[in-house]
Design a protein around this motif. Structure first.
Motif, PDB file in Angstrom:
ATOM      1  N   MET A 141     -16.330  -4.083  -6.996  1.00 43.64           N
ATOM      2  CA  MET A 141     -15.150  -3.282  -6.695  1.00 43.64           C
ATOM      3  C   MET A 141     -14.075  -4.191  -6.101  1.00 43.64           C
ATOM      4  SD  MET A 141     -14.619  -0.119  -4.005  1.00 43.64           S
ATOM      5  CE  MET A 141     -15.731   0.966  -4.825  1.00 43.64           C
ATOM      6  N   GLU A 142     -12.911  -4.128  -6.690  1.00 46.72           N
ATOM      7  CA  GLU A 142     -11.765  -4.910  -6.216  1.00 46.72           C
ATOM      8  C   GLU A 142     -11.191  -4.245  -4.964  1.00 46.72           C
ATOM      9  OE1 GLU A 142      -9.957  -8.242  -6.978  1.00 46.72           O
ATOM     10  OE2 GLU A 142     -10.024  -7.312  -8.943  1.00 46.72           O
ATOM     11  N   LYS A 143     -10.848  -5.064  -3.982  1.00 41.77           N
ATOM     12  CA  LYS A 143     -10.248  -4.571  -2.737  1.00 41.77           C
ATOM     13  C   LYS A 143      -8.800  -5.029  -2.708  1.00 41.77           C
ATOM     14  CE  LYS A 143     -14.604  -4.803  -0.257  1.00 41.77           C
ATOM     15  NZ  LYS A 143     -15.320  -5.426   0.869  1.00 41.77           N
ATOM     16  N   VAL A 144      -7.878  -4.055  -2.629  1.00 47.57           N
ATOM     17  CA  VAL A 144      -6.453  -4.348  -2.775  1.00 47.57           C
ATOM     18  C   VAL A 144      -5.638  -3.776  -1.624  1.00 47.57           C
ATOM     19  CG1 VAL A 144      -4.445  -4.096  -4.286  1.00 47.57           C
ATOM     20  CG2 VAL A 144      -6.729  -4.275  -5.297  1.00 47.57           C
ATOM     21  N   LEU A 145      -4.911  -4.658  -0.953  1.00 42.39           N
ATOM     22  CA  LEU A 145      -3.946  -4.243   0.062  1.00 42.39           C
ATOM     23  C   LEU A 145      -2.611  -4.022  -0.638  1.00 42.39           C
ATOM     24  CD1 LEU A 145      -3.231  -3.926   3.146  1.00 42.39           C
ATOM     25  CD2 LEU A 145      -2.451  -6.281   3.023  1.00 42.39           C
ATOM     26  N   LEU A 146      -2.011  -2.877  -0.412  1.00 39.73           N
ATOM     27  CA  LEU A 146      -0.751  -2.552  -1.072  1.00 39.73           C
ATOM     28  C   LEU A 146       0.448  -2.996  -0.245  1.00 39.73           C
ATOM     29  CD1 LEU A 146      -1.408   1.079  -2.366  1.00 39.73           C
ATOM     30  CD2 LEU A 146      -1.808  -1.093  -3.545  1.00 39.73           C
ATOM     31  N   ASP A 147       1.417  -3.566  -0.929  1.00 37.99           N
ATOM     32  CA  ASP A 147       2.725  -3.775  -0.337  1.00 37.99           C
ATOM     33  C   ASP A 147       3.296  -2.383  -0.064  1.00 37.99           C
ATOM     34  OD1 ASP A 147       5.579  -4.249  -0.036  1.00 37.99           O
ATOM     35  OD2 ASP A 147       5.263  -6.190  -0.967  1.00 37.99           O
ATOM     36  N   SER A 148       4.135  -2.242   0.924  1.00 38.00           N
ATOM     37  CA  SER A 148       4.690  -0.942   1.313  1.00 38.00           C
ATOM     38  C   SER A 148       5.454  -0.261   0.186  1.00 38.00           C
ATOM     39  CB  SER A 148       5.597  -1.112   2.538  1.00 38.00           C
ATOM     40  OG  SER A 148       4.858  -1.676   3.602  1.00 38.00           O
ATOM     41  N   THR A 149       5.954  -1.028  -0.750  1.00 34.69           N
ATOM     42  CA  THR A 149       6.667  -0.484  -1.912  1.00 34.69           C
ATOM     43  C   THR A 149       5.860   0.618  -2.587  1.00 34.69           C
ATOM     44  OG1 THR A 149       7.733  -2.598  -2.322  1.00 34.69           O
ATOM     45  CG2 THR A 149       7.571  -1.112  -4.199  1.00 34.69           C
ATOM     46  N   TYR A 150       4.553   0.435  -2.662  1.00 37.51           N
ATOM     47  CA  TYR A 150       3.693   1.376  -3.372  1.00 37.51           C
ATOM     48  C   TYR A 150       3.245   2.549  -2.505  1.00 37.51           C
ATOM     49  CZ  TYR A 150       3.811  -2.772  -6.197  1.00 37.51           C
ATOM     50  OH  TYR A 150       4.265  -3.856  -6.902  1.00 37.51           O
ATOM     51  N   LEU A 151       3.540   2.484  -1.221  1.00 38.14           N
ATOM     52  CA  LEU A 151       3.196   3.576  -0.313  1.00 38.14           C
ATOM     53  C   LEU A 151       4.396   4.485  -0.033  1.00 38.14           C
ATOM     54  CD1 LEU A 151       1.018   1.534   2.211  1.00 38.14           C
ATOM     55  CD2 LEU A 151       0.209   3.104   0.437  1.00 38.14           C
ATOM     56  N   LEU A 152       5.600   3.971  -0.189  1.00 39.03           N
ATOM     57  CA  LEU A 152       6.810   4.756   0.088  1.00 39.03           C
ATOM     58  C   LEU A 152       6.863   6.089  -0.666  1.00 39.03           C
ATOM     59  CD1 LEU A 152       9.508   1.953   0.344  1.00 39.03           C
ATOM     60  CD2 LEU A 152       9.039   3.685   2.084  1.00 39.03           C
ATOM     61  N   PRO A 153       6.461   6.139  -1.946  1.00 42.43           N
ATOM     62  CA  PRO A 153       6.516   7.439  -2.640  1.00 42.43           C
ATOM     63  C   PRO A 153       5.665   8.530  -1.992  1.00 42.43           C
ATOM     64  CG  PRO A 153       6.406   5.661  -4.232  1.00 42.43           C
ATOM     65  CD  PRO A 153       6.165   5.047  -2.881  1.00 42.43           C
ATOM     66  N   ILE A 154       4.635   8.162  -1.256  1.00 36.52           N
ATOM     67  CA  ILE A 154       3.806   9.147  -0.546  1.00 36.52           C
ATOM     68  C   ILE A 154       4.659   9.890   0.484  1.00 36.52           C
ATOM     69  CG2 ILE A 154       1.851   9.413   1.048  1.00 36.52           C
ATOM     70  CD1 ILE A 154       0.549   7.002  -0.418  1.00 36.52           C
ATOM     71  N   PHE A 155       5.723   9.251   0.947  1.00 30.79           N
ATOM     72  CA  PHE A 155       6.633   9.837   1.941  1.00 30.79           C
ATOM     73  C   PHE A 155       7.829  10.513   1.283  1.00 30.79           C
ATOM     74  CE2 PHE A 155       4.180   6.681   4.077  1.00 30.79           C
ATOM     75  CZ  PHE A 155       3.975   7.177   5.351  1.00 30.79           C
ATOM     76  N   GLY A 156       7.800  10.609  -0.034  1.00 33.32           N
ATOM     77  CA  GLY A 156       8.903  11.230  -0.752  1.00 33.32           C
ATOM     78  C   GLY A 156      10.076  10.299  -0.994  1.00 33.32           C
ATOM     79  N   VAL A 157       9.874   9.002  -0.785  1.00 29.22           N
ATOM     80  CA  VAL A 157      10.933   8.017  -1.008  1.00 29.22           C
ATOM     81  C   VAL A 157      10.782   7.459  -2.419  1.00 29.22           C
ATOM     82  CG1 VAL A 157      11.926   5.822  -0.251  1.00 29.22           C
ATOM     83  CG2 VAL A 157      11.003   7.423   1.445  1.00 29.22           C
ATOM     84  N   ALA A 158      11.817   7.627  -3.216  1.00 29.82           N
ATOM     85  CA  ALA A 158      11.779   7.143  -4.599  1.00 29.82           C
ATOM     86  C   ALA A 158      11.900   5.624  -4.624  1.00 29.82           C
ATOM     87  CB  ALA A 158      12.923   7.766  -5.399  1.00 29.82           C
ATOM     88  N   VAL A 159      11.071   4.995  -5.430  1.00 31.32           N
ATOM     89  CA  VAL A 159      11.113   3.552  -5.627  1.00 31.32           C
ATOM     90  C   VAL A 159      11.206   3.316  -7.128  1.00 31.32           C
ATOM     91  CG1 VAL A 159       9.918   1.355  -5.313  1.00 31.32           C
ATOM     92  CG2 VAL A 159       9.718   3.131  -3.566  1.00 31.32           C
ATOM     93  N   LYS A 160      12.252   2.659  -7.532  1.00 31.36           N
ATOM     94  CA  LYS A 160      12.520   2.450  -8.957  1.00 31.36           C
ATOM     95  C   LYS A 160      11.423   1.600  -9.615  1.00 31.36           C
ATOM     96  CE  LYS A 160      16.085   0.854 -12.096  1.00 31.36           C
ATOM     97  NZ  LYS A 160      17.346   0.176 -12.252  1.00 31.36           N
TER      98      LYS A 160
END
Length: 149
Positions: free
Chosen positions: A1-20
């Motif tokens: 299983m690959e373990k991946v830390l996400l840059d915040s760019t990929y977490l912002l949409p969880i807060f309703g922030v659109a990321v192009k």
């Protein structure tokens, strides 16, 4: 299983922030996460960075609270080690301005995680700085999509 830390760019949409342009990456991440092919990580630095960005725009307190809870319930938290802070500080003194990205990188290295990002400047800086771990730690968005179509 690959373990991946996400840059915040990929977490912002969880807060309703659109990321192009992150839609495809998010679809792949969700599919891999649901099938348990990858384990997704975040750090306190992600939350700090997201709160900083959200504080500069109009936001819903409820949406922010739901976003934080969602991240904490769905993903694993990675913790920096003392050397994570020291290495980030050293790298910052070498000229890279984004301390949060450096802390995400050093925490990834010290926890044997991949770091998914689209930040080409970070990878270029790390290469120029002689960071050998950058090649095995940083996964650029394009590479991620090629590997996990």
């Amino acid at each position: 299983m690959e373990k991946v830390l996400l840059d915040s760019t990929y977490l912002l949409p969880i807060f309703g922030v659109a990321v192009k342009g992150v839609e495809r990456v998010l679809e792949v991440l969700e599919s891999l996460h649901r099938s348990r092919a990858i384990k997704i990580y975040y750090t306190c630095f992600n939350i700090l960075e997201i709160i900083g960005k959200i504080s500069k725009m109009q936001y819903s307190v409820r949406m922010v609270e739901m976003g934080i809870n969602s991240i904490m319930e769905s993903f694993q938290q990675a913790y920096p080690k003392p050397q994570s802070y020291m290495k980030a500080l050293r790298l910052k003194s070498m000229g890279f301005n984004d301390l949060i990205d450096l802390l995400l990188y050093t925490t990834s290295v010290d926890n044997s995680l991949k770091m998914l990002t689209r930040d080409k400047d970070l990878l270029e800086f790390l290469r120029k700085s002689g960071e050998g771990e950058a090649e095995t730690t940083i996964v650029m968005e394009e590479e991620f999509l090629r590997n996990y179509k």
